[in-house]
Enzyme design. Sequence first.
Site, PDB file in Angstrom:
ATOM      1  N   GLY A 134       0.818  -0.786  -0.158  1.00  0.00           N
ATOM      2  CA  GLY A 134       0.024   0.247   0.174  1.00  0.00           C
ATOM      3  C   GLY A 134       0.707   1.213   0.074  1.00  0.00           C
ATOM      4  CG  HIS A 165       3.335   0.516  -5.238  1.00  0.00           C
ATOM      5  ND1 HIS A 165       3.635   1.618  -4.867  1.00  0.00           N
ATOM      6  CD2 HIS A 165       3.758   0.012  -5.338  1.00  0.00           C
ATOM      7  CE1 HIS A 165       4.377   0.949  -3.538  1.00  0.00           C
ATOM      8  NE2 HIS A 165       4.330  -0.056  -3.676  1.00  0.00           N
ATOM      9  N   GLY A 205       8.592  -4.395  -8.350  1.00  0.00           N
ATOM     10  CA  GLY A 205       9.981  -3.501  -8.644  1.00  0.00           C
ATOM     11  C   GLY A 205      11.285  -3.746  -8.347  1.00  0.00           C
ATOM     12  CB  ALA A 250       8.796   4.921 -10.819  1.00  0.00           C
TER      13      ALA A 250
END
Length: 252
Positions: A6, A12, A121, A150
């Site tokens: 979360g 994400h 990731g 990212a």
Amino acid sequence: MVPTMGALHDGHLSLVRMAGKPTVVVSIFVNPSQFAPHEDFDAYPRDLDSDLNKLGSTGANIIVFAPNAREMYPEGFATSITVGGGSAGLETDFRPHFFAGVATVVAKLLLAALPDTAIFGQKDYQQLLVVTRLAADLGLPTKIIGAPIAREVDGLAMSSRNAYLSASERTVAGNLNKVLKDTIARARETGDLRDAEKYGAAALETVGFDKVDYVAIRDAANLSVATGVSGPARILAAAKIGKTRLIDNMAF
Ligand code: PAF
């Protein structure tokens, strides 16, 4: 499937977008077993409504699985999965509990959803190798894919823990990726990887990191100590600013 804890950010969401058209199961579970008692389990950011809104904005076809701790770890739960190989060293030197917690919960999540593909990731590069090993060794019917890191405009790797940083700490944090690039340049110049690692660790302290856990140049496939610069390698680092521990890595 995209397993998460979360506090979703664009990193994400890029994993969700990478999945493309098929239905994506996004799990949201802050997994207690991967935190040591002195770590940030209680403080870890939780905002399910905001997470759901962000997932909705992707336009993807998403099933959210947000179990509570009792569902994942019912009374009497007594199993822990240990993955060898690439899980030794680096993170385990500082977070010895971490990968058993991750491997156990990821196995449970993958078995619950049985996705054909799961995306993780590359920011947690060692975790990605551990999960890949886990899926292969247990014969899980899921292909594990690593997605590019990212980054914010200044190159800071996106992380839910970046929210802990004060404005001045955030400025320091933006140097982590730059130091890794400088360290790669130094290693290429001199060919001396151990010297480059020391150079990188010292540079992190100079730019304001309070504690450097490691700057390490490793074989990209199995994280064994890299001796030369000819094959695919990875530079990995972990360092603290105040109480916040940041990690990053790059292909080399
Ligand atoms: O990378 C994470 O967010 C977590 O370690 C994971 C893979 C969701 C397991 O709790």
